[in-house]
Design a protein around this motif. Sequence first.
Motif, PDB file in Angstrom:
ATOM      1  N   GLU A 234       0.783  -1.358   0.227  1.00 30.77           N
ATOM      2  CA  GLU A 234       0.036   0.133  -0.280  1.00 30.77           C
ATOM      3  C   GLU A 234       0.865   0.945   0.346  1.00 30.77           C
ATOM      4  O   GLU A 234       2.023   1.271   0.684  1.00 30.77           O
ATOM      5  CB  GLU A 234      -1.192   0.496   0.933  1.00 30.77           C
ATOM      6  CG  GLU A 234      -0.353   0.972   2.658  1.00 30.77           C
ATOM      7  CD  GLU A 234      -1.492   0.736   3.541  1.00 30.77           C
ATOM      8  OE1 GLU A 234      -2.017   0.866   3.476  1.00 30.77           O
ATOM      9  OE2 GLU A 234      -0.578   0.608   4.579  1.00 30.77           O
ATOM     10  N   VAL A 235       0.138   2.493  -0.484  1.00 27.58           N
ATOM     11  CA  VAL A 235       0.352   3.710  -0.493  1.00 27.58           C
ATOM     12  C   VAL A 235       0.200   4.331   0.528  1.00 27.58           C
ATOM     13  O   VAL A 235      -0.977   4.412   0.392  1.00 27.58           O
ATOM     14  CB  VAL A 235       0.431   4.366  -1.625  1.00 27.58           C
ATOM     15  CG1 VAL A 235       1.322   6.143  -1.120  1.00 27.58           C
ATOM     16  CG2 VAL A 235       1.383   3.645  -2.963  1.00 27.58           C
ATOM     17  N   PHE A 236       0.590   4.290   1.957  1.00 25.67           N
ATOM     18  CA  PHE A 236       0.811   5.039   3.498  1.00 25.67           C
ATOM     19  C   PHE A 236       0.652   6.529   3.572  1.00 25.67           C
ATOM     20  O   PHE A 236       2.739   7.254   3.004  1.00 25.67           O
ATOM     21  CB  PHE A 236       0.991   4.431   4.493  1.00 25.67           C
ATOM     22  CG  PHE A 236       0.026   4.719   5.411  1.00 25.67           C
ATOM     23  CD1 PHE A 236      -1.255   3.810   5.857  1.00 25.67           C
ATOM     24  CD2 PHE A 236       1.343   5.451   6.318  1.00 25.67           C
ATOM     25  CE1 PHE A 236      -0.851   4.067   7.426  1.00 25.67           C
ATOM     26  CE2 PHE A 236       0.430   5.794   7.583  1.00 25.67           C
ATOM     27  CZ  PHE A 236      -0.534   5.805   8.160  1.00 25.67           C
ATOM     28  N   GLY A 237       0.275   7.683   3.212  1.00 21.24           N
ATOM     29  CA  GLY A 237       0.497   8.765   3.945  1.00 21.24           C
ATOM     30  C   GLY A 237       0.666   9.053   5.198  1.00 21.24           C
ATOM     31  O   GLY A 237      -0.241   9.089   5.936  1.00 21.24           O
ATOM     32  N   LEU A 238       1.548   9.745   5.419  1.00 18.91           N
ATOM     33  CA  LEU A 238       1.477  11.065   7.124  1.00 18.91           C
ATOM     34  C   LEU A 238       1.400  12.744   5.818  1.00 18.91           C
ATOM     35  O   LEU A 238       2.487  13.126   4.932  1.00 18.91           O
ATOM     36  CB  LEU A 238       2.986  10.716   7.301  1.00 18.91           C
ATOM     37  CG  LEU A 238       3.783   9.632   7.908  1.00 18.91           C
ATOM     38  CD1 LEU A 238       4.702   9.528   8.263  1.00 18.91           C
ATOM     39  CD2 LEU A 238       3.194   8.818   9.361  1.00 18.91           C
ATOM     40  N   LEU A 239       0.268  12.351   6.754  1.00 22.03           N
ATOM     41  CA  LEU A 239       0.040  13.834   6.351  1.00 22.03           C
ATOM     42  C   LEU A 239      -0.006  15.130   6.643  1.00 22.03           C
ATOM     43  O   LEU A 239      -0.971  15.375   7.925  1.00 22.03           O
ATOM     44  CB  LEU A 239      -1.404  13.954   5.269  1.00 22.03           C
ATOM     45  CG  LEU A 239      -2.538  15.370   5.016  1.00 22.03           C
ATOM     46  CD1 LEU A 239      -1.361  15.923   3.647  1.00 22.03           C
ATOM     47  CD2 LEU A 239      -3.313  14.480   4.166  1.00 22.03           C
ATOM     48  N   GLY A 240       0.348  16.776   7.068  1.00 25.98           N
ATOM     49  CA  GLY A 240       0.189  17.098   8.050  1.00 25.98           C
ATOM     50  C   GLY A 240       0.806  18.202   7.443  1.00 25.98           C
ATOM     51  O   GLY A 240       1.840  18.745   6.325  1.00 25.98           O
ATOM     52  N   PRO A 241       1.199  19.875   7.503  1.00 27.78           N
ATOM     53  CA  PRO A 241       2.234  20.539   8.676  1.00 27.78           C
ATOM     54  C   PRO A 241       3.758  20.741   8.624  1.00 27.78           C
ATOM     55  O   PRO A 241       3.794  19.407   8.951  1.00 27.78           O
ATOM     56  CB  PRO A 241       1.226  21.781   9.052  1.00 27.78           C
ATOM     57  CG  PRO A 241       1.031  20.832  10.477  1.00 27.78           C
ATOM     58  CD  PRO A 241       0.343  20.166   9.844  1.00 27.78           C
TER      59      PRO A 241
ATOM     60  N   LEU B 238      -3.054   9.285  -4.520  1.00 31.98           N
ATOM     61  CA  LEU B 238      -1.798   8.419  -4.273  1.00 31.98           C
ATOM     62  C   LEU B 238      -1.847   7.761  -3.706  1.00 31.98           C
ATOM     63  O   LEU B 238      -1.620   6.377  -3.218  1.00 31.98           O
ATOM     64  CB  LEU B 238      -0.196   9.339  -4.144  1.00 31.98           C
ATOM     65  CG  LEU B 238       0.585  10.011  -5.389  1.00 31.98           C
ATOM     66  CD1 LEU B 238       1.509  10.610  -4.832  1.00 31.98           C
ATOM     67  CD2 LEU B 238       1.030   9.095  -6.584  1.00 31.98           C
ATOM     68  N   CYS B 239      -2.741   8.094  -2.313  1.00 29.58           N
ATOM     69  CA  CYS B 239      -2.240   7.111  -1.052  1.00 29.58           C
ATOM     70  C   CYS B 239      -4.056   6.228  -0.862  1.00 29.58           C
ATOM     71  O   CYS B 239      -5.014   7.133  -0.473  1.00 29.58           O
ATOM     72  CB  CYS B 239      -1.937   7.972   0.704  1.00 29.58           C
ATOM     73  SG  CYS B 239      -0.586   8.832   0.294  1.00 29.58           S
ATOM     74  N   ARG B 240      -3.852   5.277  -0.524  1.00 29.43           N
ATOM     75  CA  ARG B 240      -5.191   4.666   0.476  1.00 29.43           C
ATOM     76  C   ARG B 240      -5.216   4.390   1.777  1.00 29.43           C
ATOM     77  O   ARG B 240      -6.311   4.712   1.586  1.00 29.43           O
ATOM     78  CB  ARG B 240      -4.502   3.009   0.343  1.00 29.43           C
ATOM     79  CG  ARG B 240      -6.046   1.489   0.109  1.00 29.43           C
ATOM     80  CD  ARG B 240      -5.469   0.441   0.111  1.00 29.43           C
ATOM     81  NE  ARG B 240      -4.482  -0.240   1.235  1.00 29.43           N
ATOM     82  CZ  ARG B 240      -5.040  -0.511   2.304  1.00 29.43           C
ATOM     83  NH1 ARG B 240      -6.327  -0.608   2.046  1.00 29.43           N
ATOM     84  NH2 ARG B 240      -4.036  -1.350   2.851  1.00 29.43           N
ATOM     85  N   ARG B 241      -4.442   5.232   2.488  1.00 29.67           N
ATOM     86  CA  ARG B 241      -4.606   5.538   3.758  1.00 29.67           C
ATOM     87  C   ARG B 241      -3.893   6.722   4.184  1.00 29.67           C
ATOM     88  O   ARG B 241      -2.610   6.424   3.092  1.00 29.67           O
ATOM     89  CB  ARG B 241      -4.692   4.209   4.684  1.00 29.67           C
ATOM     90  CG  ARG B 241      -6.043   3.436   4.817  1.00 29.67           C
ATOM     91  CD  ARG B 241      -5.605   2.003   5.507  1.00 29.67           C
ATOM     92  NE  ARG B 241      -4.356   1.361   5.772  1.00 29.67           N
ATOM     93  CZ  ARG B 241      -3.602   1.207   6.864  1.00 29.67           C
ATOM     94  NH1 ARG B 241      -4.232   1.628   7.288  1.00 29.67           N
ATOM     95  NH2 ARG B 241      -2.314   1.201   7.036  1.00 29.67           N
TER      96      ARG B 241
END
Length: 304
Positions: A30-37, A195-198
């Motif tokens: 999976e493509v996993f994202g850490l999303l934040g400023p 891009l991210c599945r989660r």
Amino acid sequence: MAAIVVENLQKSYGDLRAVDGLSFTVEEGEVFGLLGPNGAGKTTTVEILIGLRERDSGRVEVTGFDPAQEGDAVKAQIGVQLQQTELFPLLSVEEILHLFASFYHDSKPVAELLELVGLQERRKAKYRHLSGGQKQRLSLALTLINDPELVFLDEPTTGLDPQARRALWNIVEQMRAQGKTVLLTTHYMEEAEVLCRRVAVIDHGKILALGAPRDLVDQYVPERAIELPLADHSAERRLESLPAVTHVDITEGFAAIHTTDLRESLTAILEKSEDFALSLDDLRIQRGTLEDVFLQLTGRTIRE
């Protein structure tokens, strides 16, 4: 099977708690994202996972190994693209790839890497003559040179123009199609959605929400917006009186009609279109975004 396991990860710098109890898993493929400023703790988390920084406490496993205790085993199986990479300015693209390939017993052919990242025509160019996007693509080629199953990409498109950003997205999508596992950090909401599945939405070192982008939008921003041209601004109040409509925003001749029940409100709009002198030719339905999710969770946009 989980490629990455993180449980109650903690990291402080003096009084600053950069990572404050993060827990998440990344499944194989999976493509996993850490999303934040910026400053949310994303890069610190990645550096702990790849063994560049020690954690204060918590459990971490990467491909079944603890990077703090078994760093060599982890590094042999991963590829890493950090935010900033400076290479040898006088070497050509091809020379840099051959140099890095020599560090591994098995590596992908240089010609294959050049084709993957679209640098065939620049293979003889010196590093110092590359554009920002070309340097990022070369950095990504180096990340993939040992054909890793697990790839870390830390803010890979920061500072790139839209065309270069899209080119890198295409490469990530190719990795996903090949079954590789990717952990991506970003502060670009659209990038995470594409891009991210989660994703894990992070701020001040804590996870605020975790799940599929569409599921998070449905959970935190359930309203939809019906957008259409509005020639008569006096219709605003009448639009607000329609079923399930919460409020109406008027901007540059367009009305955004926010609703908690899309079907009910849309049916009413169609019925009242002649009475309200509404043009339906350019009617559009807008759903919430991850930007809206972050705003809902924190009370501010991710750029602040």
